[in-house]
Scaffold this motif. Structure first.
Motif, PDB file in Angstrom:
ATOM      1  N   GLU A  80       0.858  -1.246  -0.014  1.00  0.00           N
ATOM      2  CA  GLU A  80      -0.064   0.131   0.010  1.00  0.00           C
ATOM      3  C   GLU A  80       0.857   1.207   0.004  1.00  0.00           C
ATOM      4  OE1 GLU A  80      -2.874  -0.601   3.206  1.00  0.00           O
ATOM      5  OE2 GLU A  80      -3.250  -2.571   2.326  1.00  0.00           O
ATOM      6  N   LYS A  81       1.892   1.211   0.954  1.00  0.00           N
ATOM      7  CA  LYS A  81       2.690   2.409   0.838  1.00  0.00           C
ATOM      8  C   LYS A  81       3.641   2.704  -0.623  1.00  0.00           C
ATOM      9  CE  LYS A  81       5.062   5.476   3.351  1.00  0.00           C
ATOM     10  NZ  LYS A  81       4.083   6.466   4.143  1.00  0.00           N
ATOM     11  N   GLU A  84       1.038   4.114  -3.128  1.00  0.00           N
ATOM     12  CA  GLU A  84       0.680   5.582  -2.911  1.00  0.00           C
ATOM     13  C   GLU A  84       1.855   6.411  -3.561  1.00  0.00           C
ATOM     14  OE1 GLU A  84       0.097   6.363   1.388  1.00  0.00           O
ATOM     15  OE2 GLU A  84      -1.476   4.785   1.453  1.00  0.00           O
ATOM     16  N   ASN A  85       2.987   5.923  -3.882  1.00  0.00           N
ATOM     17  CA  ASN A  85       4.057   6.356  -4.409  1.00  0.00           C
ATOM     18  C   ASN A  85       4.389   6.069  -5.946  1.00  0.00           C
ATOM     19  OD1 ASN A  85       5.461   8.277  -2.073  1.00  0.00           O
ATOM     20  ND2 ASN A  85       4.736   6.457  -1.345  1.00  0.00           N
ATOM     21  N   TYR A 379      -4.238   7.998  -3.741  1.00  0.00           N
ATOM     22  CA  TYR A 379      -4.079   8.495  -2.443  1.00  0.00           C
ATOM     23  C   TYR A 379      -3.987   7.647  -1.352  1.00  0.00           C
ATOM     24  CZ  TYR A 379      -4.044  11.735   1.473  1.00  0.00           C
ATOM     25  OH  TYR A 379      -3.871  12.402   2.652  1.00  0.00           O
ATOM     26  N   LYS A 380      -4.752   6.441  -1.677  1.00  0.00           N
ATOM     27  CA  LYS A 380      -4.802   5.241  -0.712  1.00  0.00           C
ATOM     28  C   LYS A 380      -5.341   3.944  -1.562  1.00  0.00           C
ATOM     29  CE  LYS A 380      -5.965   2.537   2.780  1.00  0.00           C
ATOM     30  NZ  LYS A 380      -4.799   2.219   3.751  1.00  0.00           N
TER      31      LYS A 380
ATOM     32  N   PRO B 142       3.611   2.952   9.767  1.00  0.00           N
ATOM     33  CA  PRO B 142       4.347   3.291   8.384  1.00  0.00           C
ATOM     34  C   PRO B 142       3.178   3.633   7.067  1.00  0.00           C
ATOM     35  CG  PRO B 142       4.064   0.959   8.548  1.00  0.00           C
ATOM     36  CD  PRO B 142       3.829   1.741  10.031  1.00  0.00           C
ATOM     37  N   LEU B 143       2.252   3.538   7.367  1.00  0.00           N
ATOM     38  CA  LEU B 143       1.303   3.874   6.247  1.00  0.00           C
ATOM     39  C   LEU B 143       0.806   5.335   6.646  1.00  0.00           C
ATOM     40  CD1 LEU B 143      -1.153   1.248   5.162  1.00  0.00           C
ATOM     41  CD2 LEU B 143       0.807   2.175   3.988  1.00  0.00           C
ATOM     42  N   ARG B 144       1.115   6.051   7.666  1.00  0.00           N
ATOM     43  CA  ARG B 144       0.876   7.660   7.875  1.00  0.00           C
ATOM     44  C   ARG B 144       1.578   8.284   6.851  1.00  0.00           C
ATOM     45  NH1 ARG B 144       0.892   9.193  14.302  1.00  0.00           N
ATOM     46  NH2 ARG B 144      -0.810   7.813  14.933  1.00  0.00           N
ATOM     47  N   LYS B 145       1.073   9.285   6.398  1.00  0.00           N
ATOM     48  CA  LYS B 145       1.523  10.104   5.225  1.00  0.00           C
ATOM     49  C   LYS B 145       3.086  10.617   5.686  1.00  0.00           C
ATOM     50  CE  LYS B 145      -1.428   9.549   2.016  1.00  0.00           C
ATOM     51  NZ  LYS B 145      -1.058   9.031   0.525  1.00  0.00           N
ATOM     52  N   TYR B 147       5.221   9.237   7.288  1.00  0.00           N
ATOM     53  CA  TYR B 147       6.359   8.233   7.517  1.00  0.00           C
ATOM     54  C   TYR B 147       6.941   8.138   6.190  1.00  0.00           C
ATOM     55  CZ  TYR B 147       8.793   3.980   8.672  1.00  0.00           C
ATOM     56  OH  TYR B 147       9.766   3.034   8.937  1.00  0.00           O
ATOM     57  N   PRO B 148       8.324   8.359   6.043  1.00  0.00           N
ATOM     58  CA  PRO B 148       8.946   8.218   4.900  1.00  0.00           C
ATOM     59  C   PRO B 148       8.931   6.999   4.003  1.00  0.00           C
ATOM     60  CG  PRO B 148      10.689   8.407   6.488  1.00  0.00           C
ATOM     61  CD  PRO B 148       9.258   8.339   7.257  1.00  0.00           C
ATOM     62  N   LEU B 149       8.804   7.117   2.716  1.00  0.00           N
ATOM     63  CA  LEU B 149       8.736   5.918   1.848  1.00  0.00           C
ATOM     64  C   LEU B 149      10.056   4.971   2.098  1.00  0.00           C
ATOM     65  CD1 LEU B 149       7.386   4.120  -0.295  1.00  0.00           C
ATOM     66  CD2 LEU B 149       8.655   5.525  -2.110  1.00  0.00           C
TER      67      LEU B 149
END
Lengths: 422, 180
Positions: A80-81, A84-85, A379-380, B142-145, B147-149
């Motif tokens: 998921e992270k 988002e990128n 965004y998510k 980690p999924l908070r915006k 928190y760095p990639l």
């Protein structure tokens, strides 16, 4: 120091012998017995009988499972992270790696969720191709699940038949998509490649052989005494519990609930296709096996119908906001060049909003909750993996049963590490 | 179809609890006051015209520039009525907590653990409030915006599970082997 050690050993021996004597008395019934301790057994994370990286901490009383704690997350790689990128299109390769046994199902699920949010629909030929791809991979997934179940219960022959069938289908998948597992085949608004010339006829011939293999599998396992003993009445869950714990897919249908997204909320062209949804009765491992076998036959039936009905035409939507323009347009027109540049550099602009897209993947309801803030990146994205709720109810299913029953139950639940850990 | 459900909800709880609703792209959505989420959930499951027997998904969206920051999202499904509903509840960054719905649907257990794991939202009365995908020593969410990639985590020293003592003290440095 040596003396100490000797002494302790002596003491230990005395304890052991005392215990044995105690046990004898217990057998006579003359004295209240030997106290039994709970044993904590650590199974995994890399265990030969669990296909998938998962660790179980089991509390055993003899061979009875008192309690267990499944520990997942060993394959967590931040799906998921990363999504988002990345741009919306770049998420496709990540979805391949969710359920790596049936990646087209994931591709289709994600594409449909984004298309729902964008309010677009892919052309008819692409819809048929997507159904063919997803159903072929559903058969592959079920074959893999049954192969692993059979193998881990000692039936190596059945495993070989299943893997032969899967390889035959994967050959067709390679011809269609260019890869066996990491296909990245779908796009938002269609699919990336059309079926090659003569491919559909060849798929028809492959299906014939796969049908034979499924029949062989049926003959090998369905009335096999050892197989029945291990599968019947093990890993039982009631209808109500299964629904409350969020079960979907073949495991839920084995309990007698006929919920299938393809029938209840048809997407793509499933509404026009003729197929049955097999439903079990007892909610045990054996019924899950039977449901999977019948589902493979139904999937092949769907594929055959699609091959007969598939129309000619475009495989991608003609909408440059979401789809790359054809190469001729990119090189020769300024609009084409700009659209190509924008789609690649900034990503497609999915309108602001949220949508929950759900499809019937091989293991159950695969949901994608997508949120867009109107830019070129998601965004998510939240994946709802079908085996996540199945795994969380494993302690509920296994409490009070034998340790040996954990293996067929874990197999019939068919946990896929890439999907549950994301 | 699900308008029935949204109307039922408004009728039963009123506008103090049901703060808003929409049906964008056909997904019926109700925005609920976070403190009331468990009561709303109980009603939705037990009410004959809603009968949401299954919880499909629980997740969270981090709206970092807005207040309240975290939006916990529930997806419900009714096997018997064949309708869906999305519930949303906002919790502030300073005290991100709301009641757990595990007592209503046992299936919410791991989903809520995952939301805690990834976003640090605390579910009150959760039977098993541990991290799920990550390890207990993981720092941050980690999924908070914010928190760095490419966020790095310190290595974790091995501890004896019984005594809590370090097994090999000094073998792993907190700076991951780089000279300080």
């Amino acid at each position: 120091m040596n003396e100490d050690r000797l002494k302790t050993r002596e003491e230990q021996a005395r304890e052991v012998f005392g215990a044995i004597r105690g046990n004898e008395r217990d057998l006579d019934g003359s004295a209240p017995g030997l106290g039994t301790d709970e044993v904590v057994l650590n199974m995994g994370p890399s265990h030969p009988a669990t296909h998938g990286t998962v660790r179980f901490v089991l509390k055993l009383d003899g061979e009875i499972i008192k309690d267990m704690d499944p520990e997942i997350g060993y394959l967590h790689r931040g799906f998921e992270k990363q999504s988002e990128n990345a741009t919306w299109t770049k998420v496709f390769p990540y979805t391949d790696r969710l359920n790596y046994v049936s990646p087209i199902c994931n591709n289709v699920g994600y594409a449909l969720a984004v298309e729902k949010l964008a309010g677009i629909e892919d052309p008819p030929r692409s819809q048929y191709l997507r159904v063919i791809g997803a159903e072929v991979h559903r058969v592959c997934d079920h074959l893999t699940a049954l192969a692993a179940t059979a193998l881990e219960l000692g039936a190596f022959t059945a495993f070989l038949y299943c893997v032969e069938g899967r390889e035959l289908l994967w050959d067709r998948v390679v011809e269609l998509t260019g890869a066996r597992m990491t296909v990245s085949w779908c796009r938002i608004g269609g699919v990336s490649r059309d079926a090659p010339d003569g491919w559909l006829e060849q798929l028809c011939r492959t299906n014939e052989r796969v049908r034979e293999i499924i029949d062989e599998l049926d003959l090998l396992l369905t009335r096999n005494r050892i197989f029945i003993d291990r599968m019947q009445n093990t890993g039982v869950i009631s209808k109500g519990d299964a629904v409350e714990l969020g079960w979907t897919g073949p495991c839920l249908r084995a309990c007698g609930v006929d919920y299938d997204v393809r029938k209840d909320h048809p997407y793509l062209v499933y509404e026009d296709l003729d197929f049955d949804v097999p439903v079990g009765e007892h909610g045990d491992n054996y019924d899950r096996y039977l449901v999977r076998v019948e589902e493979m036959r139904q999937s092949l039936r769907i594929v055959d119908q699609c091959i007969q009905r598939i129309p000619q035409g475009a495989i991608l939507l003609d909408d440059w906001r979401y789809v790359l323009p054809p190469k001729g347009e990119v090189y020769e027109t300024i609009q084409g060049a700009i659209a190509h540049f924008e789609n690649i550099m900034y990503g497609i602009r999915v309108p602001r909003g949220e949508a929950y897209g759900y499809t019937e993947a091989a293991n159950g309801e695969l949901g994608f909750y997508v949120v867009s803030d109107g830019t070129g990146r998601p965004y998510k994205i939240k994946v709802r993996p079908p085996c996540f709720p199945l795994m969380q109810s494993l302690p509920h299913v296994m409490r009070g049963s034998l340790l040996a029953d954990l293996i067929p139950t874990f197999d019939s639940i068919n946990m896929i590490g890439g999907e549950i850990d994301r | 179809m699900s308008h029935v459900v949204l109307d039922r909800l408004l009728e039963r709880f009123g506008e103090e609890v049901i703060l808003g609703s929409h049906s964008h792209r056909g997904d019926e959505t109700a925005i609920v006051a976070p403190t009331e989420i468990a009561n709303v959930a109980r009603f939705l499951k037990d009410d004959g015209r809603c009968s949401f027997e299954m919880i499909s998904d629980v997740t969270c969206v981090d709206w970092i520039d807005e207040e309240p920051r975290f939006e916990v999202v529930y997806h419900l499904y009714s096997i018997s009525k064949k309708h869906r509903l999305r519930l949303k509840a906002r919790v502030p960054e300073g005290d991100p907590r709301l009641p757990s719905v595990t007592a209503v649907w046992g299936g919410a257990n791991w989903f809520e653990r995952e939301v805690f794991d990834m976003y640090g939202v605390v579910f009150d009365d959760h039977p098993d409030p541990r991290r799920i995908l990550l390890y207990p020593e993981f720092e941050g969410y980690p999924l908070r915006k914010d928190y760095p990639l490419n966020g790095e985590q310190p290595l974790v020293e091995m501890r004896d599970p019984d005594t809590g003592q370090l097994v090999m003290p000094g073998r792993i440095s907190r700076d991951q082997g780089r000279e300080v």
